[in-house]
Design a protein around this motif. Structure first.
Motif, PDB file in Angstrom:
ATOM      1  N   SER A  41      -5.696  -5.007   3.054  1.00  0.00           N
ATOM      2  CA  SER A  41      -4.936  -6.088   3.689  1.00  0.00           C
ATOM      3  C   SER A  41      -4.475  -7.093   2.633  1.00  0.00           C
ATOM      4  O   SER A  41      -5.216  -7.427   1.717  1.00  0.00           O
ATOM      5  CB  SER A  41      -5.838  -6.771   4.715  1.00  0.00           C
ATOM      6  N   GLY A  42      -3.236  -7.508   2.769  1.00  0.00           N
ATOM      7  CA  GLY A  42      -2.702  -8.497   1.829  1.00  0.00           C
ATOM      8  C   GLY A  42      -2.166  -7.897   0.546  1.00  0.00           C
ATOM      9  O   GLY A  42      -1.792  -8.622  -0.368  1.00  0.00           O
ATOM     10  N   LYS A  74       2.042  -4.482   1.582  1.00  0.00           N
ATOM     11  CA  LYS A  74       2.687  -3.342   2.235  1.00  0.00           C
ATOM     12  C   LYS A  74       3.809  -3.781   3.166  1.00  0.00           C
ATOM     13  O   LYS A  74       4.923  -3.256   3.102  1.00  0.00           O
ATOM     14  CB  LYS A  74       1.650  -2.546   3.043  1.00  0.00           C
ATOM     15  N   SER A  75       3.503  -4.771   4.011  1.00  0.00           N
ATOM     16  CA  SER A  75       4.534  -5.234   4.949  1.00  0.00           C
ATOM     17  C   SER A  75       5.707  -5.815   4.181  1.00  0.00           C
ATOM     18  O   SER A  75       6.867  -5.546   4.490  1.00  0.00           O
ATOM     19  CB  SER A  75       3.969  -6.301   5.873  1.00  0.00           C
ATOM     20  N   THR A  76       5.403  -6.616   3.195  1.00  0.00           N
ATOM     21  CA  THR A  76       6.465  -7.235   2.407  1.00  0.00           C
ATOM     22  C   THR A  76       7.361  -6.162   1.818  1.00  0.00           C
ATOM     23  O   THR A  76       8.586  -6.271   1.842  1.00  0.00           O
ATOM     24  CB  THR A  76       5.844  -8.095   1.292  1.00  0.00           C
TER      25      THR A  76
HETATM   26  N1  LIG Z   1       6.374 -15.393   4.770  1.00  0.00           N
HETATM   27  C1  LIG Z   1       5.337 -15.523   3.945  1.00  0.00           C
HETATM   28  N2  LIG Z   1       5.094 -16.697   3.336  1.00  0.00           N
HETATM   29  C2  LIG Z   1       4.062 -16.827   2.487  1.00  0.00           C
HETATM   30  N3  LIG Z   1       3.212 -15.860   2.172  1.00  0.00           N
HETATM   31  C3  LIG Z   1       3.402 -14.650   2.735  1.00  0.00           C
HETATM   32  C4  LIG Z   1       4.471 -14.433   3.653  1.00  0.00           C
HETATM   33  N4  LIG Z   1       4.409 -13.137   4.055  1.00  0.00           N
HETATM   34  C5  LIG Z   1       3.355 -12.604   3.420  1.00  0.00           C
HETATM   35  N5  LIG Z   1       2.752 -13.490   2.626  1.00  0.00           N
HETATM   36  C6  LIG Z   1       1.593 -13.246   1.780  1.00  0.00           C
HETATM   37  O1  LIG Z   1       1.878 -12.135   0.997  1.00  0.00           O
HETATM   38  C7  LIG Z   1       0.730 -11.310   0.853  1.00  0.00           C
HETATM   39  C8  LIG Z   1       1.056  -9.909   1.246  1.00  0.00           C
HETATM   40  O2  LIG Z   1       1.364  -9.885   2.621  1.00  0.00           O
HETATM   41  P1  LIG Z   1       1.711  -8.560   3.404  1.00  0.00           P
HETATM   42  O3  LIG Z   1       1.946  -8.935   4.818  1.00  0.00           O
HETATM   43  O4  LIG Z   1       2.821  -7.866   2.724  1.00  0.00           O
HETATM   44  O5  LIG Z   1       0.388  -7.750   3.265  1.00  0.00           O
HETATM   45  P2  LIG Z   1      -0.020  -6.402   3.979  1.00  0.00           P
HETATM   46  O6  LIG Z   1      -0.347  -5.465   2.909  1.00  0.00           O
HETATM   47  O7  LIG Z   1       1.004  -5.997   4.960  1.00  0.00           O
HETATM   48  O8  LIG Z   1      -1.344  -6.805   4.717  1.00  0.00           O
HETATM   49  P3  LIG Z   1      -1.868  -6.356   6.165  1.00  0.00           P
HETATM   50  O9  LIG Z   1      -2.515  -5.021   5.995  1.00  0.00           O
HETATM   51  O10 LIG Z   1      -2.873  -7.397   6.519  1.00  0.00           O
HETATM   52  O11 LIG Z   1      -0.710  -6.323   7.086  1.00  0.00           O
HETATM   53  C9  LIG Z   1      -0.357 -11.922   1.694  1.00  0.00           C
HETATM   54  O12 LIG Z   1      -1.239 -12.614   0.842  1.00  0.00           O
HETATM   55  C10 LIG Z   1       0.362 -12.889   2.583  1.00  0.00           C
HETATM   56  O13 LIG Z   1      -0.424 -14.004   2.821  1.00  0.00           O
END
Ligand SMILES: Nc1ncnc2c1ncn2[C@@H]1O[C@H](COP(=O)(O)OP(=O)(O)OP(=O)(O)O)[C@@H](O)[C@H]1O
Ligand SMILES: [Mg+2]
Lengths: 252, 248, 281
Positions: free
Chosen positions: A48-49, A52-54
């Motif tokens: 998590s974090g 991936k989503s980004t």
């Molecule tokens: N709009 C935003 N503004 C500030 N920080 C963000 C934003 N979107 C994501 N982050 C930060 O960027 C990092 C990566 O986020 P992301 O959502 O891409 O992670 P992830 O791998 O999808 O995690 P998860 O498995 O929990 O969904 C995280 O630390 C998150 O707090």
């Protein structure tokens, strides 16, 4: 259809080269590159974090990135005057929270974008929407509202809604994470069916079993970089990097 | 009609309760006219204040700092100053700065008192509506907008087809309240001699010296008007409810 | 398959967030207002075709400021008096609304609805015309000048709104609180006064302040019924200056600035309290 530059199916359908993205002082993507070929199914896994989503939100320009390049079927996503509609009709996306429009029925949810965005004739769209709902096995639910459906049903409506735009690529961001265990399967079956039909899919998922089953290629990300990638059989059986090993030992 | 009139006339003669608006044709016509003016004023102001609310809320989501600031300044200015002074400012102040029409019977102001009442009340109620619609829009999760964007909606079309319809549902109760207030505030047009309900009633009671009767009638009529509006809004709320979500 | 609730909180259930004026715009607003007055003054100056013999508008405004300001203070006095009376009466009316006796509740509710749905101006007329010019209580004769009637007239809608605010606050207290109080063998009176009311006060404060702002805005209505407050004085100033119509825009603009300067801080405080209480709940 007018293309920014000619793209032929033998080229990668998505080409990400060294993209960087920061939120404030935190660098969330730190130089990620990957290629996806047409019809390929790739899974992105990681803690998590890890970004991936980004990463997948950069593909359909929901999140702008700072450096690097993303090309989708010849469209340069980072271009200053990006034709967002051209990009988004090629790339469908399904979200963790379904994000259906609660004031419209399942059928209307599926029909809205083709009619309001692509201005296609209603009759044609309706026929296609009915067929899509049938495909995701929701016959009889056409006139239910999102609030009257289970999570799994809503998620399948969301998939049908994306498919109604006739995309070439589908992005799935942890689409089963908000579901009850017993409804997860009905959604996964739908995705598997799509993958088998040759849809190019990018999945962010925590369902390792499913990733192993459908993926052609798996990427493991951690803290904004791709740590390791490979065919699922290989990556799940013999992870090389200690971080991958640690992650897999936790989730498997 | 005749018998009813006669009965009310008799009522006056026996008890002193003088309802000229029922038995006297002239007063009746005046009163009905005033009633219609109030309705007209209310409907026009409700319409324009909602338009202002929607456009203003849209502008408040603008990327441009100055657009947002100007909208914000408008809201705060109209919310924090007395509507009566606003109306005077428009009617006595601004209308003097406008060119005048040359009519047969001499100069005429470009806009009538009724028009100025519509303008000032619409801006007044509109300022509240902007805030109301904005809070409705803010209640819609960002992810809903993102889903629309991912489907190829532009900001404007997402606003029109998805965000606004949802926001309206969220803010209907607050809107309801504000519109009730607006209907009650139309009485201020009395101050600039717009012949609305209160104005004609005042004429009637100064002609007939029947203040208590007219006061009761007036209160009942406004009570009914407000009740009607509330009823309509409740029906709208019911029609627009989101199936599957209970209201708790 | 049966419908099941979405895991995410359905957003429609969330109450709309209160208007949140941005704090950082405060200075800017003041500047904009000053600009507005200046602008209207110069505009009016330009519009007036009269000779230079006429005094500049800013000079006139300055000259009459002490008088107008006294008028404005009178408005504030009216607002404070009406708020006090209205709150006391409204508190009493609010108590009837949570009474366990249905007839009492019904009477209270009818009274509240009646005064809440009536236009303020109509209620003001109501008080002006229907109150006697003096009250006679035994040997005691209390004169009721117009301004006092206006105070009473304005306190009627305040009363109804305070009662409604109270009813809303009590209704927003989770029923568990009543049950807890009940199970601790509190008497009804104790339940209300030592358990429920203390929790309500906090919830009532922001809408009560909001009501006060509305009331302050409504004090100018007293000019319509002949009380010598700031708007009446403004009319007199304009007459004293020879009925100059070009004076009206800056004059009313000037008065608007005063009301703004008085009401805007209250509005800011209200939203801040609203937000603070919203987080805690
Ligand atoms: N709009 C935003 N503004 C500030 N920080 C963000 C934003 N979107 C994501 N982050 C930060 O960027 C990092 C990566 O986020 P992301 O959502 O891409 O992670 P992830 O791998 O999808 O995690 P998860 O498995 O929990 O969904 C995280 O630390 C998150 O707090
Ligand atoms: Mg994620």
């Amino acid at each position: 259809m007018a293309e920014a530059s000619p793209w032929t199916p033998d080229q990668p359908i998505i080409e990400i080269t060294d993209i960087h993205k920061s939120f404030g002082h935190v660098e969330v993507l730190r130089g990620i590159s990957l290629k996806v070929r047409k019809g390929e199914v790739i899974c992105i896994i990681g803690p998590s974090g890890s970004g991936k989503s980004t990463l997948i939100r950069c593909i359909n320009a929901l999140t702008p990135f700072d450096r690097g390049s993303v090309r989708v079927m010849g469209i340069e996503v980072g271009a200053p005057h990006l034709d967002k509609l051209a990009l988004r009709r090629r790339v469908g996306m399904v979200f963790q929270q379904y994000n259906l429009f609660p004031h419209r029925t399942a059928l209307q949810n599926v029909m809205m974008a083709p009619i309001q965005v692509l201005h296609q004739p209603r009759r044609e769209v309706e026929a296609r929407a009915m067929a899509l709902l049938k495909k995701v096995r929701l016959e009889g639910k056409e006139h239910s509202y999102p609030g009257q459906m289970s999570g799994g049903q809503q998620q399948r409506v969301a998939i049908a809604r994306s498919l109604a735009m006739n995309p070439d690529i589908m992005l799935f961001d942890e689409v089963t994470a908000a579901l009850d265990p017993e409804t997860v399967k009905e959604v996964l079956v739908t995705i598997k069916q799509l993958a088998d039909e040759g849809m190019t899919c990018i999945l962010v998922t925590h369902e390792m079993g499913f990733a192993r089953e459908v993926a052609d290629h798996v990427y493991f990300t951690d803290r904004g970089v791709i740590v390791e990638d490979g065919p699922p059989a290989e990556l799940f059986a013999n992870p090389r990097d200690p971080r991958t090993q640690a992650f897999l030992s936790q989730v498997l | 009609m005749q018998t009813i009139a006669a009965w009310f006339h008799a009522l006056y003669e026996t008890t002193g309760i003088n309802l000229t608006i029922i038995y006297d044709a002239f007063d009746r016509a005046r009163f009905i006219n005033g009633f219609l003016v109030t309705i007209e004023l209310s409907v026009i102001c409700i319409f324009f204040s909602i338009v202002i609310g929607i456009v203003g809320a849209w502008l408040q989501g603008s990327q441009l700092v100055w657009t947002r600031r100007i909208v914000q300044a408008y809201i705060q200015l109209f919310r924090n100053t007395p509507p009566l002074v606003q109306m005077y400012f428009f009617y006595f102040g601004l209308s003097n700065l406008l060119p005048r029409l040359h009519a047969a019977g001499g100069d005429q102001p470009l806009l009538s008192g009724f028009a100025w009442a519509c303008i000032s009340l619409s801006f007044f109620a509109g300022a509240f509506n902007v805030e109301i619609f904005r809070s409705g829009i803010e209640a819609i999760p960002h992810s809903t907008l993102e889903a629309a964007e991912a489907l190829g909606y532009t900001r404007l079309s997402a606003y029109r087809h998805i965000i606004l319809p949802l926001a309206v549902r969220v803010c209907l109760p607050a809107l309801n309240n504000n519109l009730v207030n607006l209907v009650k505030t139309t009485t201020l047009a009395y101050a600039i001699a717009v012949p609305e309900l209160l104005y004609v009633s005042a004429q009637i009671w100064s002609d007939n010296v029947n203040v208590p009767e007219m006061m009761v009638v007036l209160l009942l009529v406004y009570f009914a008007l407000v009740g009607l509006l509330v009823l309509g809004m409740h029906r709208l709320e019911f029609r627009l409810r989101l199936p599957g979500y209970s209201r708790t | 398959m049966t419908a099941r609730p979405m895991p995410a909180t359905p957003f429609v259930l969330a109450p709309p967030r209160a208007g949140t004026p941005k704090l950082r715009l405060r200075l800017w607003h003041g500047a904009a207002l000053a600009m507005l007055v200046l602008l209207s003054a110069t505009l009016a100056d330009a519009a007036s075709t009269g000779p230079a013999a006429r005094a500049g508008i800013l000079v006139i405004l300055l000259k009459w400021t002490p008088l107008l300001f006294r008028g404005f203070l009178f408005n504030i006095l009216i607002s404070v008096a009406s708020m006090t009376i209205g709150t006391i009466l409204g508190g009493a009316l609010g108590i009837t609304l949570i009474s366990l006796l249905p007839p009492v509740r019904l009477a209270g509710s009818v009274t509240m609805q009646f005064f809440r749905n009536a236009p303020w101006l109509v209620l003001l007329f109501f008080a002006m015309f229907l109150l006697p010019f003096q009250l006679r209580i035994g040997p005691l004769v209390i004169p009721l000048p117009d301004w006092l009637k206006a105070v009473i007239g304005l306190s009627l809608p305040v009363m109804a709104n305070v009662a409604e605010i109270m009813r809303g606050a009590v209704a927003s207290i989770p029923s568990g609180q009543w049950e807890a109080a009940e199970s601790l063998a509190f008497k009804r009176r104790q339940q209300v006064w030592s358990i429920i009311m203390p929790q309500c006060i906090k919830r009532m404060l922001p809408p009560w302040m909001n009501l006060y702002a509305i009331l302050t805005m409504s004090t100018v209505l007293a000019s319509i019924v002949g009380v010598n407050e700031v708007m009446t004085l403004a009319g007199q100033v304009s007459a004293a200056e020879g009925g100059r119509t070009d004076l009206l825009t800056p004059l009313y603009g000037y008065i608007m600035v005063w009301f703004f300067l008085y009401a805007y801080p209250i509005a800011l405080l209200t939203t801040r309290l609203e937000r603070r209480f919203a987080v805690k709940m």
